[in-house]
Design an enzyme around this catalytic site. Structure first.
Site, PDB file in Angstrom:
ATOM      1  N   GLY A 102       2.042   2.308   5.068  1.00 22.71           N
ATOM      2  CA  GLY A 102       3.333   1.526   5.358  1.00 22.71           C
ATOM      3  C   GLY A 102       3.528   1.854   7.145  1.00 22.71           C
ATOM      4  O   GLY A 102       4.821   1.531   7.601  1.00 22.71           O
TER       5      GLY A 102
ATOM      6  N   GLU B  12       6.028  -3.337   0.656  1.00 22.53           N
ATOM      7  CA  GLU B  12       5.631  -2.922  -0.864  1.00 22.53           C
ATOM      8  C   GLU B  12       4.611  -2.087  -0.690  1.00 22.53           C
ATOM      9  O   GLU B  12       3.543  -1.743  -0.995  1.00 22.53           O
ATOM     10  CB  GLU B  12       4.908  -4.274  -1.352  1.00 22.53           C
ATOM     11  CG  GLU B  12       5.592  -5.718  -1.577  1.00 22.53           C
ATOM     12  CD  GLU B  12       6.889  -5.455  -1.963  1.00 22.53           C
ATOM     13  OE1 GLU B  12       7.305  -4.832  -3.188  1.00 22.53           O
ATOM     14  OE2 GLU B  12       7.495  -6.896  -2.214  1.00 22.53           O
TER      15      GLU B  12
ATOM     16  N   GLY C 297       0.705  -1.250  -0.041  1.00 21.09           N
ATOM     17  CA  GLY C 297      -0.327  -0.031  -0.105  1.00 21.09           C
ATOM     18  C   GLY C 297       1.261   1.444   0.520  1.00 21.09           C
ATOM     19  O   GLY C 297       1.976   0.887   0.179  1.00 21.09           O
ATOM     20  N   SER C 298       0.406   2.287   0.666  1.00 24.44           N
ATOM     21  CA  SER C 298       1.459   3.666   0.534  1.00 24.44           C
ATOM     22  C   SER C 298       1.858   3.563   1.425  1.00 24.44           C
ATOM     23  O   SER C 298       1.684   3.415   2.716  1.00 24.44           O
ATOM     24  CB  SER C 298      -0.363   4.416   0.641  1.00 24.44           C
ATOM     25  OG  SER C 298      -0.532   4.850   1.625  1.00 24.44           O
TER      26      SER C 298
ATOM     27  N   GLU D 169       2.776   6.249   3.339  1.00 22.06           N
ATOM     28  CA  GLU D 169       1.980   6.638   3.894  1.00 22.06           C
ATOM     29  C   GLU D 169       1.225   5.782   5.441  1.00 22.06           C
ATOM     30  O   GLU D 169       2.035   5.431   6.986  1.00 22.06           O
ATOM     31  CB  GLU D 169       0.666   7.427   4.390  1.00 22.06           C
ATOM     32  CG  GLU D 169       0.022   8.645   4.876  1.00 22.06           C
ATOM     33  CD  GLU D 169      -0.795   9.507   3.902  1.00 22.06           C
ATOM     34  OE1 GLU D 169      -1.445   9.049   3.576  1.00 22.06           O
ATOM     35  OE2 GLU D 169      -1.861   9.990   5.018  1.00 22.06           O
TER      36      GLU D 169
HETATM   37  P1  NAD Z   1      -3.029   2.460   1.137  1.00 19.15           P
HETATM   38  O1  NAD Z   1      -1.882   1.992   1.418  1.00 19.15           O
HETATM   39  O2  NAD Z   1      -4.565   3.340   1.117  1.00 19.15           O
HETATM   40  O3  NAD Z   1      -3.946   1.127   1.739  1.00 19.15           O
HETATM   41  C1  NAD Z   1      -3.662  -0.780   1.650  1.00 19.15           C
HETATM   42  C2  NAD Z   1      -4.128  -1.537   2.382  1.00 19.15           C
HETATM   43  O4  NAD Z   1      -3.574  -1.519   3.970  1.00 19.15           O
HETATM   44  C3  NAD Z   1      -5.559  -1.012   2.791  1.00 19.15           C
HETATM   45  O5  NAD Z   1      -6.164  -2.802   2.709  1.00 19.15           O
HETATM   46  C4  NAD Z   1      -6.829  -0.735   3.367  1.00 19.15           C
HETATM   47  O6  NAD Z   1      -7.217  -1.110   4.026  1.00 19.15           O
HETATM   48  C5  NAD Z   1      -5.418  -0.855   4.262  1.00 19.15           C
HETATM   49  N1  NAD Z   1      -4.916   0.531   5.512  1.00 19.15           N
HETATM   50  C6  NAD Z   1      -5.112   1.664   5.697  1.00 19.15           C
HETATM   51  N2  NAD Z   1      -5.696   2.284   6.672  1.00 19.15           N
HETATM   52  C7  NAD Z   1      -4.906   0.777   7.544  1.00 19.15           C
HETATM   53  C8  NAD Z   1      -3.871   0.707   8.762  1.00 19.15           C
HETATM   54  N3  NAD Z   1      -3.681   2.256   9.829  1.00 19.15           N
HETATM   55  N4  NAD Z   1      -3.344  -0.264   9.388  1.00 19.15           N
HETATM   56  C9  NAD Z   1      -3.853  -1.433   7.940  1.00 19.15           C
HETATM   57  N5  NAD Z   1      -3.916  -1.232   7.379  1.00 19.15           N
HETATM   58  C10 NAD Z   1      -4.935  -0.448   6.855  1.00 19.15           C
HETATM   59  O7  NAD Z   1      -2.717   1.623  -0.481  1.00 19.15           O
HETATM   60  P2  NAD Z   1      -3.799   2.129  -1.697  1.00 19.15           P
HETATM   61  O8  NAD Z   1      -4.439   3.605  -2.007  1.00 19.15           O
HETATM   62  O9  NAD Z   1      -5.079   0.659  -1.975  1.00 19.15           O
HETATM   63  O10 NAD Z   1      -2.890   1.507  -2.371  1.00 19.15           O
HETATM   64  C11 NAD Z   1      -2.028   2.438  -3.723  1.00 19.15           C
HETATM   65  C12 NAD Z   1      -0.763   2.613  -2.604  1.00 19.15           C
HETATM   66  O11 NAD Z   1      -0.123   1.125  -2.497  1.00 19.15           O
HETATM   67  C13 NAD Z   1       0.420   3.072  -3.788  1.00 19.15           C
HETATM   68  O12 NAD Z   1       0.997   4.034  -2.832  1.00 19.15           O
HETATM   69  C14 NAD Z   1       1.402   1.764  -4.901  1.00 19.15           C
HETATM   70  O13 NAD Z   1       2.556   2.650  -5.294  1.00 19.15           O
HETATM   71  C15 NAD Z   1       1.236   0.320  -3.801  1.00 19.15           C
HETATM   72  N6  NAD Z   1       1.129  -0.334  -3.532  1.00 19.15           N
HETATM   73  C16 NAD Z   1       2.634  -1.020  -3.892  1.00 19.15           C
HETATM   74  C17 NAD Z   1       2.877  -1.537  -4.128  1.00 19.15           C
HETATM   75  C18 NAD Z   1       4.178  -2.518  -4.335  1.00 19.15           C
HETATM   76  O14 NAD Z   1       4.522  -3.921  -4.976  1.00 19.15           O
HETATM   77  N7  NAD Z   1       5.448  -1.628  -4.514  1.00 19.15           N
HETATM   78  C19 NAD Z   1       2.348  -2.866  -5.316  1.00 19.15           C
HETATM   79  C20 NAD Z   1       0.701  -1.863  -5.073  1.00 19.15           C
HETATM   80  C21 NAD Z   1       0.422  -0.767  -4.939  1.00 19.15           C
END
Ligand code: NAD
Length: 534
Positions: A272, A289, A267-268, A270
């Site tokens: 992560g 990731e 995920g993001s 932020e």
């Molecule tokens: P996000 O960070 O908003 O959400 C990711 C996941 O985290 C979701 O399932 C969300 O419900 C969960 N989440 C949110 N807050 C949380 C918390 N406080 N504790 C635990 N879990 C929580 O990301 P997104 O908008 O779904 O995805 C886009 C981002 O993911 C981009 O920054 C992209 O670069 C990144 N990404 C990275 C890779 C990689 O392999 N490096 C692959 C795909 C996406």
């Protein structure tokens, strides 16, 4: 809200209202018959712990192409998470007792099940996430491929036998499973990311709990239903692959839970950062990731006929919503203007190819939701304020769904605030470099470190780029785009991308606990380093 509540007290109105609402779901339209073939219904339980049962709110899963509701999901709660982790822990007891090749056989069957639904699942990924159909199918294919890889791995993953300094002793490494792997995934790869984790975690002997992105629950449910069939056919507990859909509170419960031995978070940056610190705080294992800010460098000796299609693919593919999308195009000043002109010509042909991700003519689908459209608009405006010139695009399309024009911005400084930020949209910043050394510096100056690519025909440049003073990213490509990684290599990035590695190479080690074992088969008791203790 109040009006709906008032009407709800009149039964005849309720059924009328409900009939209208249900029939307007895309799942009821014969055009989307594949949804029912995947076992989805108008309303689906979003929790699997061996049984399908959820107690959270009912949410809509929406198609980004039209903002119409595909189907509904009763999501999971923190209490549902508790039932899922208990099922995963119980499943682990049985699963980890099986031999690795036997586990590989089950993963082979999961791969076959996915193969049999490749097209249907690919369509679902496109409908729910918004990526074009070849990309949707490609994502499922990645899961199939990693299953094949994991089947082979199940007969190969092994520790070393190391020469012991003591006579009559054997020193060796054994790789044991960790226990439960918790997977929290992002919206943009609703299938492949879980696939990479699922196949490797399973063959190495772990069970899983999956918390998918809140906006792609149907894909997670359909995948888990296929896995459930395989587990059932083999008389194994379904809890081995538990699922809890839901929001951040469910993710938080998983993150903080010491029963989860590895948290694999995609995920993001932020989110992560929060998740990473919390898992570290309880000394759990973490695989991160996170976001990227990927650059493609064009040296003056590059083959521009390759540069243009590669950049277009990487910058506008998945409408700029890949973690590996090219966001910065760093071009040698000698070829800068020529590259911008050729890119503009290529982009001019794209507008006619923006549309329904399930239409075979479409090259660019929608952004995932309206927030993403607003971010796109705001970022283009900020880029102009910070000194950028919009060469093409920069506009939201006036039609239903979340469509925007792919955009090229030139003239910004390499360190402009907007350039250093990951915006999940098809916005490409073109930046000038004097020479390759300056280009490498610009490549490395951002906080993220996921993917990078250099176009050159010069062998010295290639090795400089790959070496210790070259790109500081986890993925370092030459003459190919920044996106489109193969599963055989380890995938992931450095710095604020989190440092995790998934998929191929030795990424499987992250799903294991390494035991260093010393066995004395002699009758003496010599100590290491020749120490005498008599
Ligand atoms: P996000 O960070 O908003 O959400 C990711 C996941 O985290 C979701 O399932 C969300 O419900 C969960 N989440 C949110 N807050 C949380 C918390 N406080 N504790 C635990 N879990 C929580 O990301 P997104 O908008 O779904 O995805 C886009 C981002 O993911 C981009 O920054 C992209 O670069 C990144 N990404 C990275 C890779 C990689 O392999 N490096 C692959 C795909 C996406």
């Amino acid at each position: 809200m109040n009006r709906v509540l008032k009407v709800a007290s009149h039964r005849p109105f309720v059924s009328l209202l409900q009939t209208r609402m249900v029939s307007s779901l895309l799942i009821s339209n014969p055009k989307y018959a594949f949804l029912k073939e995947l076992g989805l219904q108008e309303e689906n339980a979003g929790v699997f712990n061996g049984e399908w049962k959820a107690s959270g709110a009912v949410v809509d899963s929406v198609s980004p192409a039209t903002n119409e509701v595909i189907a509904r999901v009763k999501t999971g709660t923190v209490e549902d998470y508790e039932s899922a982790i208990q099922a995963a822990r119980a499943g682990y007891e049985q699963w980890s007792d099986m031999t690795a090749p036997h586990r590989g056989e089950i993963v082979r069957q999961i791969g076959d099940k996915l193969r049999s639904q490749l097209q249907n699942l690919g369509k679902l990924v496109s409908l729910e996430m918004g990526k074009i159909n070849p990309e949707g199918v490609g994502e499922v294919q990645e899961y199939v491929d990693i299953c094949d890889y994991a089947v082979g791995l199940s007969r190969m993953f092994s520790g070393k036998v190391i020469p012991s300094e003591r006579a009559g002793h054997v020193l060796l490494e054994q790789w044991n499973p960790l226990g439960v792997v918790g997977v929290i995934s992002a919206f943009n790869f609703p299938c492949a990311v879980y696939g990479w984790n699922n196949a490797l975690a399973l063959v190495t002997g772990n069970s899983l709990v999956w918390k998918p992105a809140p906006s792609t629950p149907l894909t997670a449910i359909a995948i888990t239903k296929l896995i459930e069939e395989v587990l059932q056919e083999n008389k194994l507990p379904g809890g081995i692959c538990s699922l809890v859909t839901g929001e951040a509170d469910v993710g938080q419960a998983l993150t903080k839970d010491p029963r989860v031995n590895l948290v694999s978070f995609t995920g993001s940056t932020e989110v992560g950062r929060i998740v990473g610190q919390q898992v570290q705080g309880r000394f759990g294992k973490i695989l991160l990731e996170l976001g990227g800010n990927n650059a493609l460098l064009v040296n003056d000796d590059a083959d521009l006929d390759m540069v243009v299609p590669a950049t277009v693919f990487a910058a506008v593919g998945t409408a700029g919503q890949r973690c590996t999308s090219t966001r910065r195009l760093i071009v040698h000043e000698k070829v800068h203007d020529q590259v911008v002109e050729r890119m503009k010509k290529a982009y001019a042909q794209l507008e006619a190819r923006i549309g329904d991700p399930l239409d075979s003519n479409t090259l660019i689908g929608p952004l995932h939701n309206q927030q993403a459209v607003l971010k796109y608009k705001a970022t283009v405006a900020e880029a102009i304020v910070q000194g950028g010139k919009v060469e093409c695009g920069g506009q939201v399309l006036e039609r239903s769904g979340n469509f925007v024009l792919p955009t090229i911005v030139s003239g910004l400084k390499h360190d402009a605030e907007v350039v250093h930020r990951e915006t999940f949209a098809p916005i490409l910043y073109v930046i000038k470099m004097k020479d390759l050394d300056e280009g490498i510096k610009i490549n490395n100056e951002v906080k993220q470190g996921l993917s990078s690519s250099l176009f050159t025909q010069n062998i010295s440049n290639i090795f400089k780029w790959m070496g210790p003073k070259g790109s500081d990213c986890g993925i370092v490509n030459v003459n190919i785009p920044t996106s489109g990684a193969e599963i055989g290599g380890a995938f992931g990035g450095e710095k604020e991308t989190g440092g995790g590695r998934e998929s191929g190479s030795d990424a499987w080690k992250q799903y294991c606990r390494r035991s260093t074992c010393t066995i004395n088969y002699s009758k003496d008791l010599p100590l290491a380093q020749g120490i005498k203790f008599e």
